[in-house]
Scaffold this motif. Sequence first.
Motif, PDB file in Angstrom:
ATOM      1  N   GLY A 105     -10.303 -21.513 -80.788  1.00 20.53           N
ATOM      2  CA  GLY A 105      -9.375 -22.044 -81.775  1.00 20.53           C
ATOM      3  C   GLY A 105      -8.376 -22.977 -81.113  1.00 20.53           C
ATOM      4  O   GLY A 105      -7.854 -22.680 -80.037  1.00 20.53           O
ATOM      5  N   LEU A 106      -8.091 -24.114 -81.729  1.00 17.26           N
ATOM      6  CA  LEU A 106      -7.236 -25.123 -81.104  1.00 17.26           C
ATOM      7  C   LEU A 106      -5.754 -24.779 -81.160  1.00 17.26           C
ATOM      8  O   LEU A 106      -4.987 -25.219 -80.303  1.00 17.26           O
ATOM      9  CB  LEU A 106      -7.484 -26.487 -81.739  1.00 17.26           C
ATOM     10  N   LEU A 107      -5.319 -23.985 -82.143  1.00 18.87           N
ATOM     11  CA  LEU A 107      -3.933 -23.555 -82.149  1.00 18.87           C
ATOM     12  C   LEU A 107      -3.655 -22.684 -80.926  1.00 18.87           C
ATOM     13  O   LEU A 107      -2.628 -22.823 -80.265  1.00 18.87           O
ATOM     14  CB  LEU A 107      -3.611 -22.779 -83.435  1.00 18.87           C
ATOM     15  N   SER A 108      -4.604 -21.816 -80.594  1.00 18.21           N
ATOM     16  CA  SER A 108      -4.453 -20.920 -79.440  1.00 18.21           C
ATOM     17  C   SER A 108      -4.826 -21.589 -78.125  1.00 18.21           C
ATOM     18  O   SER A 108      -4.345 -21.185 -77.059  1.00 18.21           O
ATOM     19  CB  SER A 108      -5.335 -19.671 -79.632  1.00 18.21           C
ATOM     20  N   ASN A 109      -5.689 -22.613 -78.195  1.00 15.50           N
ATOM     21  CA  ASN A 109      -6.199 -23.253 -76.973  1.00 15.50           C
ATOM     22  C   ASN A 109      -6.156 -24.774 -77.081  1.00 15.50           C
ATOM     23  O   ASN A 109      -7.197 -25.438 -77.044  1.00 15.50           O
ATOM     24  CB  ASN A 109      -7.644 -22.799 -76.714  1.00 15.50           C
ATOM     25  N   PRO A 110      -4.977 -25.388 -77.217  1.00 19.98           N
ATOM     26  CA  PRO A 110      -4.922 -26.848 -77.395  1.00 19.98           C
ATOM     27  C   PRO A 110      -5.484 -27.621 -76.214  1.00 19.98           C
ATOM     28  O   PRO A 110      -5.870 -28.780 -76.359  1.00 19.98           O
ATOM     29  CB  PRO A 110      -3.417 -27.121 -77.576  1.00 19.98           C
ATOM     30  N   SER A 111      -5.570 -26.982 -75.036  1.00 23.61           N
ATOM     31  CA  SER A 111      -6.088 -27.684 -73.857  1.00 23.61           C
ATOM     32  C   SER A 111      -7.585 -27.940 -73.934  1.00 23.61           C
ATOM     33  O   SER A 111      -8.160 -28.618 -73.083  1.00 23.61           O
ATOM     34  CB  SER A 111      -5.793 -26.875 -72.587  1.00 23.61           C
ATOM     35  N   LEU A 112      -8.260 -27.421 -74.982  1.00 26.97           N
ATOM     36  CA  LEU A 112      -9.694 -27.656 -75.146  1.00 26.97           C
ATOM     37  C   LEU A 112     -10.011 -29.101 -75.521  1.00 26.97           C
ATOM     38  O   LEU A 112     -11.158 -29.544 -75.395  1.00 26.97           O
ATOM     39  CB  LEU A 112     -10.270 -26.733 -76.225  1.00 26.97           C
TER      40      LEU A 112
END
Length: 391
Positions: A105-112
């Motif tokens: 999930g991008l909210l939890s893992n924006p570094s993706l």
Amino acid sequence: MPVPKRVLALSLSALVGVLALLFTLASVPASAATSLTVAQAISSQTGASASVTGYIVGEPTATSTVRFSDFTGDTALAIADSKTTTSTGSMLYVQITSSYRASFGLLSNPSLIGKQLTVTGTLTAYFSHAGLKSPTAMTLGTSSTTSPTATSTATATPTASSTTDAYYAAASGKSGAALKAALHTIISTGVTKISYDAVWDALKVTDQDPSNSSNVILLYSGISRSKTLNGGDSGDWNREHVWAKSHGDFGTATGPGTDLHHLRPEDVAVNALRDNKDFDTGGSAATGAPGNYTDSDSWEPRNAVKGDVARMIFYMAVRYEGDDGWPNLEVNDSVSNGTNPYLGRLSVLKQWNTQDPPDAFEKNRNQVIYATYQHNRNPFIDHPEWVSSIF
């Protein structure tokens, strides 16, 4: 006539060999099917199961809307064949079910953002857009796994793209003054300069609101405003020179005055309030720009763009060294620079570079300027660690 024993033995031996071969072949797992590209997946919305490999570029929130930063949830992501894609028509929307949200999930893992993802699922519309739903495997890279965990390789350190590595090849292994000189040559070579009038249209692309393609994001105020409201009247946005053009008196002639790497959209009144002040912390709240502060000689931008501002200033100090008819721009630790070709405060700008690292919006802007307009990059967006080596 009875079969000779020798012939019978050979026949049985051959049969055993064939059976053994068949058993061996049956016991070897079939190799995984080659992953589809995003373009292939978009044209294959048949409801079939498939693996697709692409780069994570944002969070889809509507049929034609993808957020490239400031993510709102962990339930969806968009992938594309290029990590710099901004057109939603070239993206595949991927549903993230509950078992994968902690890792993808991008909210939890924006570094993706910008990382390569291989995902297996059903090729079917999502958000009424070409998509992949009900994933059965998701992992970074080109091989898939069916065991998503919170310790997924999603936390791996990203590596620079081969394109960027090649661009900075001449700076490899250098530091300090040698690094600055190498970067100056790199970002000053093969540059396409645009007119001040052309800046209007360019900013409508470089600073487009990821959530509303009809708007731009204003630098200091953070407001999303219609692209058509560009001009000089109240309520309009105009072209803010982050390196104030009076610091070196370069005006708006083609050169530093039209360099997109430090020109940003801003509300007319807020632009006038910032004026030509140096950058520092403190002051009173800036009217019309929440989170910004100002006093008689300095301007403090909101937290979300402090690093953006710093990296634009450092770019200008490396790009313009006085060898092309323009002033030699330098960063110093003063906020009383007047019309001299200096801008401060260096110590604060270095802090801001560390405090606010490059986000997806800033990285995308750098790529658009490079690919579409000036054909040069801001090296401190690609390598923010170079700031401490040079300044």
